[in-house]
Design a protein around this motif. Structure first.
Motif, PDB file in Angstrom:
ATOM      1  N   THR A   1      -6.070   8.196  -4.184  1.00 14.91           N
ATOM      2  CA  THR A   1      -5.726   6.784  -4.320  1.00 14.91           C
ATOM      3  C   THR A   1      -6.605   5.960  -3.396  1.00 14.91           C
ATOM      4  O   THR A   1      -6.837   6.344  -2.249  1.00 14.91           O
ATOM      5  CB  THR A   1      -4.254   6.532  -3.956  1.00 14.91           C
ATOM      6  N   LYS A   2      -7.080   4.800  -3.893  1.00 15.36           N
ATOM      7  CA  LYS A   2      -7.943   3.949  -3.073  1.00 15.36           C
ATOM      8  C   LYS A   2      -7.701   2.484  -3.392  1.00 15.36           C
ATOM      9  O   LYS A   2      -7.552   2.099  -4.553  1.00 15.36           O
ATOM     10  CB  LYS A   2      -9.415   4.284  -3.325  1.00 15.36           C
ATOM     11  N   VAL A   3      -7.661   1.669  -2.335  1.00 16.21           N
ATOM     12  CA  VAL A   3      -7.633   0.215  -2.461  1.00 16.21           C
ATOM     13  C   VAL A   3      -9.000  -0.321  -2.055  1.00 16.21           C
ATOM     14  O   VAL A   3      -9.508   0.009  -0.981  1.00 16.21           O
ATOM     15  CB  VAL A   3      -6.541  -0.413  -1.575  1.00 16.21           C
ATOM     16  N   HIS A   4      -9.608  -1.148  -2.918  1.00 13.06           N
ATOM     17  CA  HIS A   4     -10.909  -1.760  -2.642  1.00 13.06           C
ATOM     18  C   HIS A   4     -10.694  -3.253  -2.391  1.00 13.06           C
ATOM     19  O   HIS A   4     -10.240  -3.979  -3.276  1.00 13.06           O
ATOM     20  CB  HIS A   4     -11.863  -1.555  -3.823  1.00 13.06           C
ATOM     21  N   LEU A   5     -11.018  -3.685  -1.202  1.00 11.16           N
ATOM     22  CA  LEU A   5     -10.785  -5.073  -0.815  1.00 11.16           C
ATOM     23  C   LEU A   5     -11.831  -5.990  -1.438  1.00 11.16           C
ATOM     24  O   LEU A   5     -13.033  -5.752  -1.319  1.00 11.16           O
ATOM     25  CB  LEU A   5     -10.801  -5.197   0.708  1.00 11.16           C
TER      26      LEU A   5
ATOM     27  N   VAL B   1      -5.775   4.811   2.169  1.00 17.12           N
ATOM     28  CA  VAL B   1      -5.987   4.023   0.958  1.00 17.12           C
ATOM     29  C   VAL B   1      -6.819   2.772   1.209  1.00 17.12           C
ATOM     30  O   VAL B   1      -7.489   2.267   0.306  1.00 17.12           O
ATOM     31  CB  VAL B   1      -4.645   3.630   0.300  1.00 17.12           C
ATOM     32  N   VAL B   2      -6.820   2.267   2.449  1.00 18.56           N
ATOM     33  CA  VAL B   2      -7.547   1.044   2.765  1.00 18.56           C
ATOM     34  C   VAL B   2      -8.718   1.289   3.720  1.00 18.56           C
ATOM     35  O   VAL B   2      -9.846   0.867   3.464  1.00 18.56           O
ATOM     36  CB  VAL B   2      -6.606  -0.011   3.384  1.00 18.56           C
TER      37      VAL B   2
ATOM     38  N   THR C   1       0.809  -1.221   0.000  1.00 20.70           N
ATOM     39  CA  THR C   1       0.000   0.000   0.000  1.00 20.70           C
ATOM     40  C   THR C   1       0.840   1.268   0.000  1.00 20.70           C
ATOM     41  O   THR C   1       0.289   2.365  -0.155  1.00 20.70           O
ATOM     42  CB  THR C   1      -0.951   0.025   1.209  1.00 20.70           C
ATOM     43  N   ALA C   2       2.155   1.165   0.144  1.00 22.82           N
ATOM     44  CA  ALA C   2       3.008   2.346   0.031  1.00 22.82           C
ATOM     45  C   ALA C   2       3.347   2.667  -1.419  1.00 22.82           C
ATOM     46  O   ALA C   2       3.900   3.733  -1.708  1.00 22.82           O
ATOM     47  CB  ALA C   2       4.298   2.145   0.828  1.00 22.82           C
TER      48      ALA C   2
ATOM     49  N   GLY D   1       6.994   5.782   2.153  1.00 20.33           N
ATOM     50  CA  GLY D   1       7.388   4.744   3.088  1.00 20.33           C
ATOM     51  C   GLY D   1       6.204   4.039   3.714  1.00 20.33           C
ATOM     52  O   GLY D   1       5.046   4.394   3.490  1.00 20.33           O
ATOM     53  N   TYR D   2       6.512   3.014   4.536  1.00 21.21           N
ATOM     54  CA  TYR D   2       5.486   2.263   5.250  1.00 21.21           C
ATOM     55  C   TYR D   2       5.244   2.825   6.659  1.00 21.21           C
ATOM     56  O   TYR D   2       4.642   2.161   7.487  1.00 21.21           O
ATOM     57  CB  TYR D   2       5.901   0.796   5.366  1.00 21.21           C
TER      58      TYR D   2
END
Length: 283
Positions: free
Chosen positions: A165-169, A123-124, A32-33, A54-55
């Motif tokens: 920015t987006k993460v979709h699970l 993002v999550v 996710t970084a 970075g993380y």
């Protein structure tokens, strides 16, 4: 004078070493970084994302170093950079471009100083995407080529951008998906290597940049990127596109292989080929 290059082979080798002042192993989810893009900011290969480099989490700091090489038939781009991410809120970066015109024996050097600030979101974990704003100030050491091709300003320029920015699970057949959209205000010709503005336009324009990918596991992703480019000089500057495959065995290391289509660069056509990126983090 236009020169036709039927197939150009691009080899981009990026190696990033991160040293965190506090352990970030429990900070963000793996992948996710993002990566480190060509101008030194966290994101994809050619597009800055809203993610930081970075993380690090809210009580951590990370420092990253990056070296990149992009090699085509007529040009070679070497990038060295450093970036720091503070408490998952602010990123600062510095990068140097050395752009080699192989046939002419000319080397153009450009320094890029970047800053990015996360406005809100994650993002999550948030319903809305993570949103960041950033700026990249670029300074040309050698202005002769930019002047020769008719750039309006040949010394320095600044890009401003906003990224989401987006993460979709589990969004696509049970697999995680990620997307990014960046709007950049710029006058830069070929990232600033050929100066800023020109006979076609010498004002800021809004350019669209976007990325999308599918994470087939915690360690493997594929995706595409797109970067719109202004044609200020009338030389046929094309938009950039790539298709990438990324393997992330751990937070410490990732490998990205992409097919990149950079179109026409300084009136030389068909600059497309391979982009290889190696990113590492040392905690």
């Amino acid at each position: 004078m236009h020169k036709k290059v039927s197939i150009a082979y691009i080899t981009g080798i990026t190696f990033a070493l991160c040293t965190t002042l506090a352990s970030a192993q429990d900070g963000k989810l793996i992948g996710t970084a993002g990566l480190v893009q060509l101008e030194g900011s966290g994101g994809g290969g050619i597009v800055p994302w809203a993610t930081l480099s970075g993380y690090d989490s809210q009580d951590q700091v990370s420092v990253s170093a990056v070296a990149t090489q992009v090699d085509v038939d007529d040009y070679r781009l070497n990038v060295l950079g450093l970036s720091a991410s503070f408490y998952d809120r602010v990123e600062v970066s510095v990068a140097q471009h050395r752009f080699d015109l192989k046939g002419a024996g000319v080397d153009i050097k450009q320094n890029i100083y970047g800053v990015k600030y996360r406005l809100y979101g994650d993002v999550v974990y948030s319903d809305w995407p993570q949103v960041s704003v950033g700026a990249q100030h670029k300074v040309l050491d050698d202005e002769a080529i930019a002047s020769a091709v008719g750039a309006d300003k040949t010394s320095s320029g600044t890009d401003f951008y906003v990224a989401a920015t987006k993460v979709h699970l589990g969004a696509i057949a049970g697999y995680n998906a990620v997307w990014n959209v960046t709007a950049r205000a710029t006058k830069a010709n070929e990232m600033g290597l050929l100066g800023y503005g020109g006979v076609n336009n010498d004002s800021y324009e809004i350019m669209l940049e976007a990325s999308a990918g599918i994470l087939f596991s915690r360690h493997f992703a594929i995706g595409v990127e797109y970067r719109q480019k202004p044609d200020n000089l009338g030389l046929g500057e094309d938009d950039w596109k790539d298709f990438f495959v990324t393997y992330i065995p751990s937070k410490d290391f990732s490998i990205t292989l992409a097919w990149a289509d950079l179109g026409t660069i300084a009136a030389v056509d068909d600059q497309d080929g391979l982009y290889l990126s190696l990113n590492g983090q040392l905690w």
